[in-house]
Write a protein that holds these residues in place. Structure first.
Motif, PDB file in Angstrom:
ATOM      1  N   VAL A  62      -6.714 -19.184  61.176  1.00 42.76           N
ATOM      2  CA  VAL A  62      -5.970 -18.641  62.315  1.00 42.76           C
ATOM      3  C   VAL A  62      -6.046 -17.123  62.301  1.00 42.76           C
ATOM      4  O   VAL A  62      -6.282 -16.479  63.340  1.00 42.76           O
TER       5      VAL A  62
ATOM      6  N   THR B  73      -6.632 -29.235  60.033  1.00 44.17           N
ATOM      7  CA  THR B  73      -6.102 -29.205  58.674  1.00 44.17           C
ATOM      8  C   THR B  73      -5.697 -30.611  58.259  1.00 44.17           C
ATOM      9  O   THR B  73      -5.644 -31.525  59.092  1.00 44.17           O
TER      10      THR B  73
ATOM     11  N   ASP C 149      -0.200 -28.775  51.220  1.00 44.21           N
ATOM     12  CA  ASP C 149      -0.009 -27.330  51.149  1.00 44.21           C
ATOM     13  C   ASP C 149      -1.301 -26.609  50.765  1.00 44.21           C
ATOM     14  O   ASP C 149      -1.567 -25.503  51.256  1.00 44.21           O
TER      15      ASP C 149
ATOM     16  N   SER D  68       2.587 -19.795  63.225  1.00 46.32           N
ATOM     17  CA  SER D  68       1.503 -18.966  63.745  1.00 46.32           C
ATOM     18  C   SER D  68       1.628 -18.704  65.238  1.00 46.32           C
ATOM     19  O   SER D  68       0.876 -17.887  65.787  1.00 46.32           O
TER      20      SER D  68
ATOM     21  N   ARG E 236      -4.552 -21.464  57.159  1.00 48.90           N
ATOM     22  CA  ARG E 236      -3.832 -20.296  57.695  1.00 48.90           C
ATOM     23  C   ARG E 236      -4.792 -19.115  57.853  1.00 48.90           C
ATOM     24  O   ARG E 236      -4.686 -18.322  58.800  1.00 48.90           O
ATOM     25  N   ARG E 237      -5.750 -19.009  56.957  1.00 50.32           N
ATOM     26  CA  ARG E 237      -6.726 -17.923  57.036  1.00 50.32           C
ATOM     27  C   ARG E 237      -7.648 -18.094  58.247  1.00 50.32           C
ATOM     28  O   ARG E 237      -8.159 -17.112  58.780  1.00 50.32           O
TER      29      ARG E 237
ATOM     30  N   LEU F 264       2.637 -25.010  60.364  1.00 49.04           N
ATOM     31  CA  LEU F 264       1.704 -23.894  60.448  1.00 49.04           C
ATOM     32  C   LEU F 264       1.553 -23.427  61.892  1.00 49.04           C
ATOM     33  O   LEU F 264       1.533 -22.225  62.167  1.00 49.04           O
TER      34      LEU F 264
ATOM     35  N   ILE G 281      -3.175 -26.238  53.912  1.00 48.24           N
ATOM     36  CA  ILE G 281      -2.494 -25.338  54.836  1.00 48.24           C
ATOM     37  C   ILE G 281      -2.744 -23.879  54.439  1.00 48.24           C
ATOM     38  O   ILE G 281      -2.959 -23.014  55.293  1.00 48.24           O
ATOM     39  N   ASP G 282      -2.719 -23.586  53.133  1.00 46.13           N
ATOM     40  CA  ASP G 282      -2.941 -22.220  52.664  1.00 46.13           C
ATOM     41  C   ASP G 282      -4.295 -21.696  53.138  1.00 46.13           C
ATOM     42  O   ASP G 282      -4.421 -20.539  53.576  1.00 46.13           O
TER      43      ASP G 282
END
Length: 286
Positions: free
Chosen positions: A183, A169, A173, A227, A180-181, A223, A176-177
């Motif tokens: 992961v 990443t 932000d 996570s 996150r998907r 993150l 990061i959004d």
């Protein structure tokens, strides 16, 4: 409209595909993912593979970015065509420890776009795993295009549940959004996450020696903590890393004592530790 399934009922669980015999002799598989484009994922994948090779591990680097294969340029292999042994593809050797395969090697004209639908891309990826003479490898690094679509899904299903993800990443932000998907994607498929790398994390100034947070920093670490996966470090922006990639000298990013080189080194060491653990598990089960 249901964007995850064409069926009006519950989404069916994904079934693992048959593991190709060509990769049965590979001890560990690391898939480099990112839900966001432009975060330097291919640069991280190339330097990870080069770093593993320079550590003495027999390494493969597979570029499955069908529409934008950049590994040939980064590795200084643009314009090279792999040899064939019957129906088997012989990987291009970057050095004695690193074998490389990329869709970029097979494009007749690098300026023409590849306009393929998902099933065709999946077939090509299957061929790269079934019909490439990888041989005995300590580690295979797979560079996927951004997102959680056809290519990452095909790779994870073909490699099986022992393949791990390295998620890349940048600090913002908005990245990061999306990351996150990635992961969540790995968890949905049952593949472990080796760790998260925050790339483009500040600019390393060679004149004053300090790191300036152009895109801020810390998003990748937050993150990882949220996570519950390892955080493998921040790689600062360094003009020498980009210059090396343009010149086909990816190994420069894992040598020396610059902040970027040291950060890459930490990622490589995490991959070495995983590969050694995977090798030990295989020996114990033999």
């Amino acid at each position: 409209m249901n964007h995850t399934s064409c069926d009006s009922g519950a989404q069916k669980p994904l079934q693992p595909l048959e593991v190709p015999s060509a990769i049965a002799r590979i001890k560990s598989k690391i898939v480099v993912l990112s839900g966001k484009g432009g975060v330097g994922k291919s640069t991280v994948a190339a330097n990870l593979a080069a770093g593993l090779a320079l550590e003495g591990l027999k390494t493969g680097l597979l570029d499955v970015d069908v529409h934008g294969p950049s590994i040939p340029r980064i590795m200084g292999l643009a314009g090279i065509k792999p040899d064939m042994a019957g129906d088997t593809i012989l990987p291009v050797e970057w050095n004695w420890n690193l074998k490389v395969v990329s869709m970029g090697f097979f494009l007749p004209n690098p300026d023409e776009p590849v306009i393929w639908r998902g099933p065709v891309k999946g077939g090509v990826i299957k061929q790269f795993l079934h019909q490439v003479a990888w041989g005995d490898l300590d580690c295979l690094v797979v560079d996927c295009p951004p997102g959680t679509g056809d290519e990452p899904l095909s790779v994870m299903q073909l490699l099986g549940p022992d393949a791990v993800a390295l998620v890349v990443t940048s600090p913002q932000d908005v990245a990061i959004d999306d990351v996150r998907r990635s992961v969540a994607f790995c968890r949905e498929l049952g593949n472990p996450v080796l760790g998260i790398v925050e790339n483009l994390s500040g600019f390393h100034c060679h004149q004053c020696g300090t790191v300036h947070d152009i895109f801020k920093s810390g998003g990748g670490e937050k993150l990882a903590e949220a996570s519950g996966v390892p955080f493998l470090g921040r790689i600062p922006i360094d003009t020498e890393v980009g210059k090396a990639a343009d010149q086909g000298e990816a190994y420069l990013a894992v040598k020396g004592t610059s902040p970027a080189a040291l950060a890459f080194r930490q990622v490589v060491l995490a991959a070495v530790a995983h590969t050694e653990a995977a090798s030990a598990t295989l020996r114990a089960g033999a």
